[in-house]
Design a protein around this motif. Structure first.
Motif, short mmCIF file in Angstrom:
data_model
loop_
_atom_site.label_atom_id
_atom_site.label_comp_id
_atom_site.label_asym_id
_atom_site.label_seq_id
_atom_site.Cartn_x
_atom_site.Cartn_y
_atom_site.Cartn_z
N GLU A 78 5.56 -12.85 1.03
CA GLU A 78 4.46 -12.03 0.52
C GLU A 78 4.26 -10.76 1.34
O GLU A 78 3.98 -9.70 0.80
N ALA A 79 4.40 -10.84 2.66
CA ALA A 79 4.20 -9.66 3.52
C ALA A 79 5.25 -8.59 3.24
O ALA A 79 4.95 -7.40 3.19
N ALA A 81 6.87 -8.27 0.42
CA ALA A 81 6.58 -7.77 -0.94
C ALA A 81 5.47 -6.74 -0.90
O ALA A 81 5.55 -5.71 -1.58
N ASP A 82 4.42 -6.97 -0.11
CA ASP A 82 3.34 -6.00 0.00
C ASP A 82 3.84 -4.69 0.59
O ASP A 82 3.43 -3.61 0.15
N SER A 83 4.73 -4.76 1.57
CA SER A 83 5.30 -3.55 2.17
C SER A 83 6.13 -2.77 1.15
O SER A 83 6.04 -1.55 1.07
N LEU A 84 6.95 -3.48 0.39
CA LEU A 84 7.82 -2.81 -0.58
C LEU A 84 7.05 -2.21 -1.74
O LEU A 84 7.46 -1.19 -2.30
N GLU A 85 5.94 -2.81 -2.13
CA GLU A 85 5.14 -2.25 -3.23
C GLU A 85 4.63 -0.86 -2.90
O GLU A 85 4.45 -0.03 -3.79
N LYS A 124 13.28 -8.44 5.30
CA LYS A 124 12.64 -7.54 6.25
C LYS A 124 12.84 -6.09 5.82
O LYS A 124 13.92 -5.71 5.37
N VAL A 125 11.79 -5.27 5.95
CA VAL A 125 11.89 -3.83 5.74
C VAL A 125 12.12 -3.21 7.11
O VAL A 125 11.27 -3.32 7.99
#
Length: 134
Positions: A78-79, A81-85, A124-125
């Motif tokens: 989820e973390a 995914a939030d960064s990529l959004e 990971k981003v």
């Protein structure tokens, strides 16, 4: 006779367990991919997963046009995914792991759209940049 049946069942269970681990849970490969994040969404019928698409490279050039290359991936964290959004339209540098076969709760398998039939999971981003002139 019971010993033979017992050992046959044990051997069969070990074989099935080994097969499932080898193709569905063992990490086939990992790496880093960068490019422009074009699409990122949450979708699915039963298992809702995050799916994305990154455009990278120039691709095939011919007759005055080019066909860009695309990297299709899923996200389970989820973390991440939030960064990529928040990164749509930007240049992202992501770390991913590959599995030989897909599981429905891990995301989609884009085997028909990619160069390999593996499932890529971004975990990971690494970096994000603005897409100036990309």
């Amino acid at each position: 006779m019971r010993k033979i049946i017992f050992f046959a069942v044990i051997l069969l269970l070990l074989g099935v367990t080994g097969y499932v681990y080898w193709f569905y849970y063992r990490v086939y490969g990992d790496g880093i991919r960068d490019g422009k994040l074009l699409r990122f969404s949450r979708r699915g019928q039963i298992f809702k997963t995050y799916e994305g698409q990154i455009q990278y490279g120039v691709g095939n050039i011919g007759a005055g046009s080019y066909n860009p290359n695309y990297f299709y991936f899923s996200v389970t964290d989820e973390a991440v995914a939030d960064s990529l959004e928040k990164c749509l339209g930007k240049i992202v540098n992501v770390h991913y792991v590959q599995y030989m076969r897909s599981l429905p709760w891990r995301g989609e398998n884009y085997g028909d759209k990619t160069e390999s039939s593996t499932q890529c999971i971004v975990d990971k981003v690494v970096d994000v940049k603005d897409a100036q002139g990309y």
